[in-house]
Design a protein around this motif. Sequence first.
Motif, PDB file in Angstrom:
ATOM      1  N   ILE A   1       0.925  -1.354  -0.120  1.00  0.00           N
ATOM      2  CA  ILE A   1       0.140  -0.030   0.005  1.00  0.00           C
ATOM      3  C   ILE A   1       0.823   1.287  -0.094  1.00  0.00           C
ATOM      4  CG2 ILE A   1      -1.845   1.336   1.282  1.00  0.00           C
ATOM      5  CD1 ILE A   1      -2.819  -1.307   2.445  1.00  0.00           C
ATOM      6  N   PRO A   2       0.749   2.115  -0.814  1.00  0.00           N
ATOM      7  CA  PRO A   2       1.390   3.452  -1.115  1.00  0.00           C
ATOM      8  C   PRO A   2       1.856   4.001   0.368  1.00  0.00           C
ATOM      9  CG  PRO A   2      -0.016   3.456  -2.717  1.00  0.00           C
ATOM     10  CD  PRO A   2      -0.291   2.231  -1.669  1.00  0.00           C
ATOM     11  N   LEU A   3       2.987   4.464   0.673  1.00  0.00           N
ATOM     12  CA  LEU A   3       3.164   5.161   1.870  1.00  0.00           C
ATOM     13  C   LEU A   3       2.686   6.565   1.820  1.00  0.00           C
ATOM     14  CD1 LEU A   3       7.112   4.874   2.300  1.00  0.00           C
ATOM     15  CD2 LEU A   3       5.445   3.782   3.708  1.00  0.00           C
ATOM     16  N   LEU A   4       1.910   6.933   3.003  1.00  0.00           N
ATOM     17  CA  LEU A   4       1.543   8.427   3.518  1.00  0.00           C
ATOM     18  C   LEU A   4       2.580   9.204   3.435  1.00  0.00           C
ATOM     19  CD1 LEU A   4      -1.228   7.278   5.680  1.00  0.00           C
ATOM     20  CD2 LEU A   4      -1.618   7.756   3.214  1.00  0.00           C
ATOM     21  N   ASN A   5       2.170  10.552   2.958  1.00  0.00           N
ATOM     22  CA  ASN A   5       3.292  11.422   3.064  1.00  0.00           C
ATOM     23  C   ASN A   5       2.713  12.995   3.539  1.00  0.00           C
ATOM     24  OD1 ASN A   5       1.954  12.828   0.882  1.00  0.00           O
ATOM     25  ND2 ASN A   5       2.953  11.705  -0.554  1.00  0.00           N
ATOM     26  N   LEU A   6       3.689  13.925   3.400  1.00  0.00           N
ATOM     27  CA  LEU A   6       3.394  15.043   4.041  1.00  0.00           C
ATOM     28  C   LEU A   6       2.109  15.682   3.378  1.00  0.00           C
ATOM     29  CD1 LEU A   6       4.388  17.795   2.023  1.00  0.00           C
ATOM     30  CD2 LEU A   6       6.418  16.599   2.975  1.00  0.00           C
ATOM     31  N   HIS A   7       1.874  15.304   2.061  1.00  0.00           N
ATOM     32  CA  HIS A   7       0.424  15.980   1.559  1.00  0.00           C
ATOM     33  C   HIS A   7      -0.654  15.420   1.852  1.00  0.00           C
ATOM     34  CE1 HIS A   7       2.948  18.154  -1.563  1.00  0.00           C
ATOM     35  NE2 HIS A   7       3.713  17.012  -1.557  1.00  0.00           N
ATOM     36  N   ASP A   8      -0.479  13.941   2.294  1.00  0.00           N
ATOM     37  CA  ASP A   8      -1.868  13.351   2.697  1.00  0.00           C
ATOM     38  C   ASP A   8      -2.028  13.841   4.420  1.00  0.00           C
ATOM     39  OD1 ASP A   8      -1.965  11.425   0.613  1.00  0.00           O
ATOM     40  OD2 ASP A   8      -0.098  10.422   1.495  1.00  0.00           O
ATOM     41  N   VAL A   9      -0.995  14.408   5.011  1.00  0.00           N
ATOM     42  CA  VAL A   9      -1.196  14.777   6.530  1.00  0.00           C
ATOM     43  C   VAL A   9      -1.841  16.157   6.298  1.00  0.00           C
ATOM     44  CG1 VAL A   9      -0.189  15.631   8.458  1.00  0.00           C
ATOM     45  CG2 VAL A   9       0.505  13.472   7.340  1.00  0.00           C
ATOM     46  N   HIS A  10      -1.371  17.117   5.236  1.00  0.00           N
ATOM     47  CA  HIS A  10      -2.056  18.197   5.011  1.00  0.00           C
ATOM     48  C   HIS A  10      -3.485  18.197   4.660  1.00  0.00           C
ATOM     49  CE1 HIS A  10      -1.589  22.684   4.568  1.00  0.00           C
ATOM     50  NE2 HIS A  10      -1.990  22.678   3.439  1.00  0.00           N
ATOM     51  N   TYR A  11      -3.703  17.428   3.763  1.00  0.00           N
ATOM     52  CA  TYR A  11      -5.189  17.076   3.404  1.00  0.00           C
ATOM     53  C   TYR A  11      -6.286  16.865   4.614  1.00  0.00           C
ATOM     54  CZ  TYR A  11      -4.577  17.700  -1.565  1.00  0.00           C
ATOM     55  OH  TYR A  11      -4.237  18.203  -2.800  1.00  0.00           O
ATOM     56  N   TRP A  12      -5.249  16.196   5.679  1.00  0.00           N
ATOM     57  CA  TRP A  12      -6.150  15.552   6.804  1.00  0.00           C
ATOM     58  C   TRP A  12      -6.483  16.910   7.579  1.00  0.00           C
ATOM     59  CZ3 TRP A  12      -2.352  11.271   8.910  1.00  0.00           C
ATOM     60  CH2 TRP A  12      -2.312  10.425   7.887  1.00  0.00           C
ATOM     61  N   ARG A  13      -5.597  17.851   7.515  1.00  0.00           N
ATOM     62  CA  ARG A  13      -5.755  19.082   8.275  1.00  0.00           C
ATOM     63  C   ARG A  13      -6.731  19.916   7.586  1.00  0.00           C
ATOM     64  NH1 ARG A  13      -3.779  22.652  11.888  1.00  0.00           N
ATOM     65  NH2 ARG A  13      -3.613  24.930  11.390  1.00  0.00           N
ATOM     66  N   GLN A  14      -6.873  19.885   6.310  1.00  0.00           N
ATOM     67  CA  GLN A  14      -8.057  20.566   5.659  1.00  0.00           C
ATOM     68  C   GLN A  14      -9.369  19.880   6.136  1.00  0.00           C
ATOM     69  OE1 GLN A  14      -8.012  23.304   3.897  1.00  0.00           O
ATOM     70  NE2 GLN A  14     -10.034  23.492   2.917  1.00  0.00           N
ATOM     71  N   GLU A  15      -9.590  18.608   6.180  1.00  0.00           N
ATOM     72  CA  GLU A  15     -10.842  18.108   6.512  1.00  0.00           C
ATOM     73  C   GLU A  15     -11.047  18.481   7.884  1.00  0.00           C
ATOM     74  OE1 GLU A  15     -12.885  16.539   4.540  1.00  0.00           O
ATOM     75  OE2 GLU A  15     -11.707  17.168   3.036  1.00  0.00           O
ATOM     76  N   TYR A  16     -10.099  18.524   8.965  1.00  0.00           N
ATOM     77  CA  TYR A  16     -10.171  18.958  10.210  1.00  0.00           C
ATOM     78  C   TYR A  16     -10.709  20.305  10.331  1.00  0.00           C
ATOM     79  CZ  TYR A  16      -8.977  20.286  15.015  1.00  0.00           C
ATOM     80  OH  TYR A  16      -8.863  20.720  16.222  1.00  0.00           O
ATOM     81  N   ARG A  17     -10.290  21.374   9.489  1.00  0.00           N
ATOM     82  CA  ARG A  17     -10.995  22.671   9.273  1.00  0.00           C
ATOM     83  C   ARG A  17     -12.349  22.419   8.877  1.00  0.00           C
ATOM     84  NH1 ARG A  17      -5.569  24.306   6.780  1.00  0.00           N
ATOM     85  NH2 ARG A  17      -4.846  25.912   8.492  1.00  0.00           N
TER      86      ARG A  17
ATOM     87  N   TRP B   1     -10.341  20.016  19.087  1.00  0.00           N
ATOM     88  CA  TRP B   1     -10.977  18.779  19.343  1.00  0.00           C
ATOM     89  C   TRP B   1     -11.090  18.384  20.777  1.00  0.00           C
ATOM     90  CZ3 TRP B   1      -8.789  14.652  21.794  1.00  0.00           C
ATOM     91  CH2 TRP B   1      -7.473  14.606  21.831  1.00  0.00           C
ATOM     92  N   ARG B   2     -10.109  18.955  21.678  1.00  0.00           N
ATOM     93  CA  ARG B   2     -10.115  18.540  23.070  1.00  0.00           C
ATOM     94  C   ARG B   2     -11.179  19.224  23.928  1.00  0.00           C
ATOM     95  NH1 ARG B   2      -3.530  19.420  23.902  1.00  0.00           N
ATOM     96  NH2 ARG B   2      -2.719  18.286  22.163  1.00  0.00           N
ATOM     97  N   THR B   3     -11.400  20.408  23.476  1.00  0.00           N
ATOM     98  CA  THR B   3     -12.543  21.150  24.285  1.00  0.00           C
ATOM     99  C   THR B   3     -14.037  21.437  23.481  1.00  0.00           C
ATOM    100  OG1 THR B   3     -11.608  23.244  23.534  1.00  0.00           O
ATOM    101  CG2 THR B   3     -10.688  22.319  25.640  1.00  0.00           C
ATOM    102  N   GLN B   4     -13.778  21.292  22.057  1.00  0.00           N
ATOM    103  CA  GLN B   4     -14.947  21.659  21.157  1.00  0.00           C
ATOM    104  C   GLN B   4     -15.195  20.197  20.608  1.00  0.00           C
ATOM    105  OE1 GLN B   4     -14.394  25.038  18.731  1.00  0.00           O
ATOM    106  NE2 GLN B   4     -12.702  25.744  20.175  1.00  0.00           N
ATOM    107  N   ARG B   5     -16.847  20.245  20.119  1.00  0.00           N
ATOM    108  CA  ARG B   5     -17.196  19.465  19.180  1.00  0.00           C
ATOM    109  C   ARG B   5     -17.372  19.726  17.948  1.00  0.00           C
ATOM    110  NH1 ARG B   5     -19.351  15.473  22.377  1.00  0.00           N
ATOM    111  NH2 ARG B   5     -20.646  14.386  20.389  1.00  0.00           N
ATOM    112  N   PRO B   6     -16.950  19.104  16.824  1.00  0.00           N
ATOM    113  CA  PRO B   6     -16.766  19.351  15.557  1.00  0.00           C
ATOM    114  C   PRO B   6     -18.241  19.793  15.092  1.00  0.00           C
ATOM    115  CG  PRO B   6     -16.115  17.057  15.718  1.00  0.00           C
ATOM    116  CD  PRO B   6     -16.083  17.658  16.972  1.00  0.00           C
ATOM    117  N   GLN B   7     -18.474  20.568  14.195  1.00  0.00           N
ATOM    118  CA  GLN B   7     -19.781  20.793  13.658  1.00  0.00           C
ATOM    119  C   GLN B   7     -20.250  19.714  12.435  1.00  0.00           C
ATOM    120  OE1 GLN B   7     -19.831  24.956  12.061  1.00  0.00           O
ATOM    121  NE2 GLN B   7     -19.010  25.593  13.797  1.00  0.00           N
TER     122      GLN B   7
END
Length: 380
Positions: free
Chosen positions: A343-359, A373-379
Motif C-alpha cells: 500500500i503506498p506510503l502516506l506523505n506530508l501532502h496526505d497529512v496536510h489534506y487531513w488538516r483541511q478536513e479537520y478545518r 477537538w480537546r474542548t470543542q465538538r466538531p460541527q
Amino acid sequence: MSILDGIYKLQSGRRTKRISSYDRAGFNKDSVPIGAGEVKEIARIEGAGIIRHIWMTISTSDNMIRRNAVLRMYWDGESEPSVESPIGDFFGQGWGQSYPFMSLPLAAAPQGGRGLNCYFPMPFGQGAVITVENDSDLPMDALYYYVDYEEHDELEEDIGRFHAHWRRELTEADPEDGENEGLLEIVPLKPTLDDKNNYVFADIEGKGHFVGLNYFVDNPSPMWYGEGDDMWMIDGEEWPGSLHGTGTEDYFNTAWCPKEVFMHPYFGIAKINEGETGFLGRTHCYRFMLEDPVYFEKSLRASMEHGHGNVLTLDLATVAYWYQSEPHKPYPKLPDRAGRQNIPLLNLHDVHYWRQEYRKAFGGGTKLWGNEWRTQRPQG
C-alpha cells in the motif's frame, strides 16, 4: 553449557552435502536465471537428512522481486508445501525491501541485506524439494544459492517437520468508534473478552511447537500501533487460553512504544518508520521462541489484536515458523501478485489534506490550530 557443546563429538551415519548454483561448465557464471512466470526447482534430495543452511541472493530489474518471488519447500513427497512465503518475507525482509537483519536463525547480510541466510534445521525422512517461483513480468536474471544439508542413514520417529507460512490482512477499524483505542478520549475504552477479531498469524492442526514470528506492520496513523495483546489458544481451548500477553511490543520483548533499531539473536526491531511522524509508516518486529517454544498436541490458534480491542486499520503481514508432525493443514491460497503489493506510503501532502478536513469539521475557521477537538465538538 555452551552453544558449541557437542561440536567436538565425532559423528557416524551422516554425510555433508551441498546443492548450489555453481557453474557446471567450470567458469564463473555461478547462478541460474528464472524467467518471468517460471517455477524453478533449485533442490531435490532423496532419502533422509536435515537441511542445515540456505543462502541466496538475487539479481533482477524488478525492485519488488522479494514479494513477487515465492519460496516453497516440500518434505517426504508431499503435494502441499510446508513452507510457502514471498522470498523476502521468509528471510526477514518486508515490503520487497532490502535492509540488514540479524537473528540467530535468519539474517539478511551485507551488502544492504542482499545476502539472505536461513539456519533453521529442516529434517526430512523421504526426500525434500525446494522451488522458487518468479511471479513477475520481468526475468530473474540470476539466482545464486547454497542448500547445505546432511544425508542421514535414518531419522528418529519423533522428529517434526519445519513449516513457515506467510499471511497478510488489512485490518478494520472499529465500525462504531473508529480508531479510538481509548487514546482520543472521545468514548470509553472497550474491554476485550475474546480473540475472534484478532489478526491470526498461525492456524495449525497436528502436534508440534511454535518457534518464531516475523511481523511487518504498515501503519496509516501517527498513533502507536502496539497495544494489541498476543493470544494463544492451544488444543482447542477457550479464551483467554494458556498464554495471554499484555501488548504487541511486550510480545517482541521490548517496552514503552519503541522506535529504534535493536537486533538481539532472539528478538528485536529490524526496521523502523524512521523520519515519519509518530508511528506512521513501516516497522518490522521479530521474535524467535527458541528457548521458549509454544507446544501443542492437537492444534494452535495464535493471534494478535490490532490495537487494543481491534480498532486499528493496519496492513499486517507475518511469517510464522514452527515444527509439527505431518500431514499439516493445507494453507489458504496465497494472495496473487497484486494482493502482495505494498500500500503506498502516506506523505506530508496526505497529512496536510487531513488538516483541511479537520478545518471543515470545525466550521472552516482560518485560525484553527489543531487542538480544538480537546474542548470543542466538531460541527455537522
